[in-house]
Every structure is written in structure tokens, then in C-alpha cells.
Scaffold this motif. Structure first.
Motif, PDB file in Angstrom:
ATOM      1  N   LEU A 188       3.381   6.020  -2.811  1.00  0.00           N
ATOM      2  CA  LEU A 188       4.585   6.620  -3.359  1.00  0.00           C
ATOM      3  C   LEU A 188       4.718   6.696  -4.828  1.00  0.00           C
ATOM      4  O   LEU A 188       4.939   7.636  -5.401  1.00  0.00           O
ATOM      5  N   GLY A 189       4.457   5.736  -5.446  1.00  0.00           N
ATOM      6  CA  GLY A 189       4.483   5.834  -6.809  1.00  0.00           C
ATOM      7  C   GLY A 189       3.390   6.478  -7.585  1.00  0.00           C
ATOM      8  O   GLY A 189       3.830   7.226  -8.184  1.00  0.00           O
ATOM      9  N   THR A 190       2.123   6.429  -7.278  1.00  0.00           N
ATOM     10  CA  THR A 190       0.881   7.048  -7.744  1.00  0.00           C
ATOM     11  C   THR A 190       0.873   8.533  -7.455  1.00  0.00           C
ATOM     12  O   THR A 190       0.494   9.497  -8.197  1.00  0.00           O
ATOM     13  N   VAL A 191       1.124   8.822  -6.126  1.00  0.00           N
ATOM     14  CA  VAL A 191       0.941   9.927  -5.797  1.00  0.00           C
ATOM     15  C   VAL A 191       2.123  11.051  -5.659  1.00  0.00           C
ATOM     16  O   VAL A 191       1.966  12.205  -5.815  1.00  0.00           O
ATOM     17  N   ILE A 192       3.490  10.567  -5.622  1.00  0.00           N
ATOM     18  CA  ILE A 192       4.486  11.251  -5.372  1.00  0.00           C
ATOM     19  C   ILE A 192       5.561  11.155  -6.990  1.00  0.00           C
ATOM     20  O   ILE A 192       5.843  12.133  -7.467  1.00  0.00           O
ATOM     21  N   ALA A 243       0.795  -1.145   0.002  1.00  0.00           N
ATOM     22  CA  ALA A 243       0.112   0.016  -0.217  1.00  0.00           C
ATOM     23  C   ALA A 243       0.809   1.176  -0.014  1.00  0.00           C
ATOM     24  O   ALA A 243       0.726   2.207  -0.687  1.00  0.00           O
ATOM     25  N   ASN A 244       1.738   1.207   0.898  1.00  0.00           N
ATOM     26  CA  ASN A 244       2.848   2.407   0.584  1.00  0.00           C
ATOM     27  C   ASN A 244       3.398   2.503  -0.566  1.00  0.00           C
ATOM     28  O   ASN A 244       3.774   3.724  -1.005  1.00  0.00           O
ATOM     29  N   PHE A 245       3.954   1.430  -1.198  1.00  0.00           N
ATOM     30  CA  PHE A 245       4.594   1.547  -2.541  1.00  0.00           C
ATOM     31  C   PHE A 245       3.706   2.267  -3.505  1.00  0.00           C
ATOM     32  O   PHE A 245       4.015   2.885  -4.471  1.00  0.00           O
ATOM     33  N   ILE A 246       2.398   1.706  -3.124  1.00  0.00           N
ATOM     34  CA  ILE A 246       1.396   2.160  -4.384  1.00  0.00           C
ATOM     35  C   ILE A 246       1.185   3.591  -3.946  1.00  0.00           C
ATOM     36  O   ILE A 246       1.163   4.594  -5.165  1.00  0.00           O
ATOM     37  N   PHE A 266       6.651  13.154 -14.322  1.00  0.00           N
ATOM     38  CA  PHE A 266       6.084  14.165 -15.361  1.00  0.00           C
ATOM     39  C   PHE A 266       6.542  15.437 -15.123  1.00  0.00           C
ATOM     40  O   PHE A 266       6.801  16.145 -16.482  1.00  0.00           O
ATOM     41  N   LEU A 267       6.747  16.076 -13.932  1.00  0.00           N
ATOM     42  CA  LEU A 267       7.040  17.325 -13.844  1.00  0.00           C
ATOM     43  C   LEU A 267       8.626  17.648 -14.253  1.00  0.00           C
ATOM     44  O   LEU A 267       8.910  18.662 -14.807  1.00  0.00           O
TER      45      LEU A 267
END
Length: 464
Positions: A440-444, A435-438, A450-451
């Protein structure tokens, strides 16, 4: 100069795109009836019957959803989305959602099921739908479901327009199953605009003039001669009969008067209990899953693959038919079943072994009776336990009970909308690390990537 022109063009193009998006958004928002359903099962497309019902509504309808933390979120979502579709198509419907625990005053007004309750109300008229009644086993996917909410909700709206309640009397005084033990069936009948009352002929002395159907559910004693005469007189006119027999070890001795009522329609109680050795319903050979005949009562159940389960069912026969009131079997066992005639031993030991005195299968467990002009006259069933609250929620028991009364009363406003196959939902088990990996990957990480790419492209163009 070229950079200034390119920058101006980019700005104008961006403003144009934003303007087009705003105009398109305003247009789509104003076109309330414009909708394209791209879901796999057309879950947002209402049937013609529903559209016609909504188009003819002439009074305000309030729909209230009452849920708790025990309510399945998938069920809640399906029901809520369905009601929202109804609300879009008419200004006569308002929709309110409440948590039954946090709003006890609202919940107190209605019989709230922890699984979720939908209340359809107009003035003093009210229909209550339980969420779990809207969901059926899927025919295509053993792990899926079918959603029958549209049929249930549209039928509730149709029933709100019925002004006159039909009279249905339940006989008492012979150890019949009391109405208090058939509360769910009674609620369903009342929601279908029946007025349900209890009748004791010893006390009342007659069958009321407004009685349309007399129901005798699970009697353990025979009728008296006087009661039998009153019932026969009632049935000789416009009166109709709903008889569901019950098991009693003393019934092996002929019940003269009750048998006489059935014999008027050519139906005979064989005074035997159906045993189905090869079936596994409730892991008991005394629990029968009858086969349907394709009659109007059972046609929809057969189509939706909903089974009726009868326990301690009495076998019936119609080998001496009455030409004036032909009887048609609607429930039948397999050929492997047999009728146990030694009821006292069956009652004492709870088991049975087939012998020469038993009735050979297949056995009939239910009949419908019509007049010569094809008008419903009686429903005679060999079992009654499926009507009690403990069993009526099993598979198609409740629908069979309501359908059989509806057929007997010639209900012509029955809504028939095929259940829609639901999504194939599955639950994924995720650990805390996953859950933490998901997160970090999707939100951060992905947004940051992309930035960085966008910033790099912007920097190269600025330098170039």
C-alpha cells in the motif's frame, strides 16, 4: 503574453530534454563495449585471462543453463549475469536458458543437477558445470560466499580447444574402489579431457602402450608378483603412478609388492591409521583435515581456505629417500595426532587409545614424487575415501583430486582466477500484514502523495 512565453519555454525545454535523452540512449545502446562497473566487488569486470580466451575463440560456443525450482535464485542470478558478460564480449557465444522440468527432452541430453547445471558445448565437445561447484565459502564473511564461476567457465572454454585426450587407467582386481563409486571424480576428469579406463592385469596381461598414468585407488589386497613386475617396468619408463591407499585390518602384515612399488620412491607405508583426537571433522577422530605444505597442488586450496578431509587415512613416511626420485610431503597432521597400529582392534571396536606401540605425530598422509629434472612422477596418498561420490563434494576434496592429477600430467593450461567475494545476502522474514503495508505504501500511497503535491503546485502556478 508572459504566461504564453513561459509555457512555450517550458515546452521547448521539455522537448529538448526528451531529445537529449533519446540521443543519449541511442548512443549508449550502440556502444556495446562501453561499460562502467560500479559494483562493490567488481562483479561485472572480467579478468585478463578470460578476455584473452574470449578474444581467441575461433568456433561457435553454445552455453545452456538448466535449472529447476530447487535452484537457488541467488546462484542462478550470479551464473546468468556471468554468462551474459561473456556473451557481450564475443559473437561466438550463444546462451539459452531452460527449466529442466518443463523441458524434459533438453534435460535428457545432459546430466542435470537440481541445483543447476551449465553446459558448455561446441560441436561434439561438451563440458558440464554444476552451479554449486562455482560457489565457495567466503574468507571474509562467515555468512557470505565467494563466486568462482569465472574460473570454472573460462577453464571449460580452454578445455574445449584440447584435441587429444590423455589416457588414465584405473587398476582393478584387488578390491579397489570401483569407478562406479567415483562417478563425480570421473566426470571431472573426463571434462578435463582425460580418457578414463579400467585395467585388470590378470585379464589384460599388460599395461597398454598408450597408458600415461596408472591409478590404484583403495586396494584391499596386495599385488601379485607378476603384476608388481609389470607396474615396475611401466614406471621405469615414462609411466606415472597415482596411488591412494585404503584401510584394511589385514594390511598390518607387510604387503610385499605394494610396499615395493612405493619403496622405489623412498616412501614407506607405516601400516597405521591416523587418529586426530582434537579435530572435529565429521565429529570423528578418524576423519583428518590435513595441513597443506604449499605445494602447487594445494597452493590454491590453501589460498581459498578449502580443506581436504580424509577418513581412515594410512600414515606414510620417507625416512630413506631415493636421490633419483625425491619425495616431498604435501599433507600432514598436527603434532597431537598419532598412528594406530592395532588395526584389527580398531576395526572391531571402532575406537582407539594411544599407547607406546603407536606412531607419534605429526604424520604424513601424502607425498609427491619428482625426477631429478623436476618432472612429476607419482602422487602417493594415505587415504582414498575422499574420492568417492559420498565425500568428494566436501570442501576442497574434488579440487584436490583434480589438481593432483593435473600436476602429475603437467597441465600447463590451468586457469587461475581468484574467486570474487559475493554480496552479503540476507533473508528478511515479512508477515502478511507487513507485506500488505509495504504494498500500500510503495504502490498506492507514495505515488498518490506525489500526484497531490504536483497537482497542488500546478494549481497555484495556474492561479498565480
Amino acid at each position: 503574453m508572459n504566461k504564453w512565453i513561459r509555457g512555450t519555454n517550458a515546452t521547448v525545454l521539455s522537448l529538448a530534454v526528451i531529445g537529449i535523452f533519446i540521443v543519449l540512449t541511442i548512443f549508449l545502446n550502440s556502444a556495446k563495449n562501453l561499460q562502467v562497473d560500479l559494483t562493490e566487488n567488481n562483479k561485472f569486470t572480467l579478468s585478463d585471462q578470460t578476455k584473452q580466451t574470449l578474444g581467441t575463440l575461433d568456433k561457435d560456443i553454445k552455453i545452456i543453463s538448466l535449472t529447476t525450482t530447487d535452484t537457488n535464485p541467488y546462484m542462478k542470478r550470479e551464473v546468468t549475469e556471468l554468462v551474459q558478460e561473456y556473451k557481450k564480449r564475443t559473437g561466438k557465444i550463444t546462451f539459452e536458458e531452460y527449466d529442466a522440468v518443463q523441458n524434459p527432452a533438453v534435460a535428457k541430453q545432459y546430466e542435470v543437477s537440481p541445483a543447476g547445471t551449465l553446459v558448455v558445448q561446441s560441436g561434439n565437445q561438451k563440458k558440464t558445470l554444476n552451479f554449486y561447484d562455482m560457489f565457495l565459502p567466503s574468507q571474509q564473511n562467515p555468512n557470505g560466499y565467494s563466486f568462482a564461476g569465472e574460473e570454472k567457465l573460462t577453464q571449460a572454454l580452454v578445455n574445449l580447444d584440447v584435441k587429444e585426450k590423455r589416457k588414465l587407467y584405473f587398476l582393478s582386481g584387488h578390491n579397489e574402489i570401483p569407478l562406479a563409486e567415483m562417478g563425480l571424480w570421473r566426470t571431472g576428469l573426463e571434462d578435463a579431457n582425460y580418457e578414463v579406463k579400467e585395467l585388470n592385469l590378470l585379464r589384460d596381461g599388460k599395461i597398454p602402450d598408450d597408458a600415461e598414468v596408472l591409478a590404484i585407488i583403495g586396494p584391499e589386497n596386495d599385488l601379485s608378483d607378476q603384476e608388481a613386475d609389470l607396474i615396475k617396468t611401466f614406471l621405469s619408463g615414462k609411466g606415472k603412478l597415482y596411488l591412494a591407499l585404503g584401510f584394511n585390518p589385514d594390511m598390518s602384515a607387510a604387503w610385499k609388492n605394494l610396499d615395493g612399488v612405493m619403496s622405489a620412491y623412498g616412501i614407506k607405508d607405516q601400516h597405521a591409521v591416523a587418529i586426530e583426537p582434537k579435530q572435529s571433522a565429521m565429529n570423528s577422530p578418524l576423519s583428518i583435515v590435513p595441513e597443506y605444505s604449499g605445494h602447487e597442488i594445494t597452493r590454491k586450496l590453501q589460498e581459498y581456505n578449502l580443506l581436504t578431509v580424509m577418513t581412515l587415512a594410512v600414515t606414510l613416511n620417507a625416512d630413506q629417500p631415493n636421490a633419483d626420485f625425491p619425495a616431498t610431503p604435501i599433507l600432514k597432521t598436527t603434532a597431537a595426532a598419532y598412528g594406530e597400529t592395532d588395526l584389527k582392534t580398531l576395526s572391531a571396536q571402532g575406537s582407539s587409545k594411544k599407547d607406546a606401540t603407536d606412531v607419534a605425530g605429526p604424520l604424513n598422509l601424502g607425498y609427491v614424487v619428482e625426477s631429478k629434472d623436476k618432472k612429476p612422477k607419482a602422487v602417493v596418498l594415505g587415504g582414498s575415501t575422499f574420492l568417492v561420490d559420498q565425500f568428494i563434494q566436501m570442501q576442497g576434496n574434488r579440487d584436490f583430486a583434480l589438481n593432483s592429477i593435473g600436476w602429475l600430467q603437467e597441465q600447463t593450461d590451468q586457469v587461475t582466477i581468484r574467486p570474487r567475494e559475493g554480496d552479503n545476502l540476507s533473508t528478511a522474514l515479512v508477515t502478511n500484514e507487513q507485506a500488505n503495508f509495504i504494498f500500500l505504501g510503495t504502490v498506492i500511497l507514495f505515488p498518490l502523495l506525489f500526484l497531490l503535491i504536483g497537482g497542488g503546485i500546478w494549481w497555484r502556478r495556474r492561479k498565480g
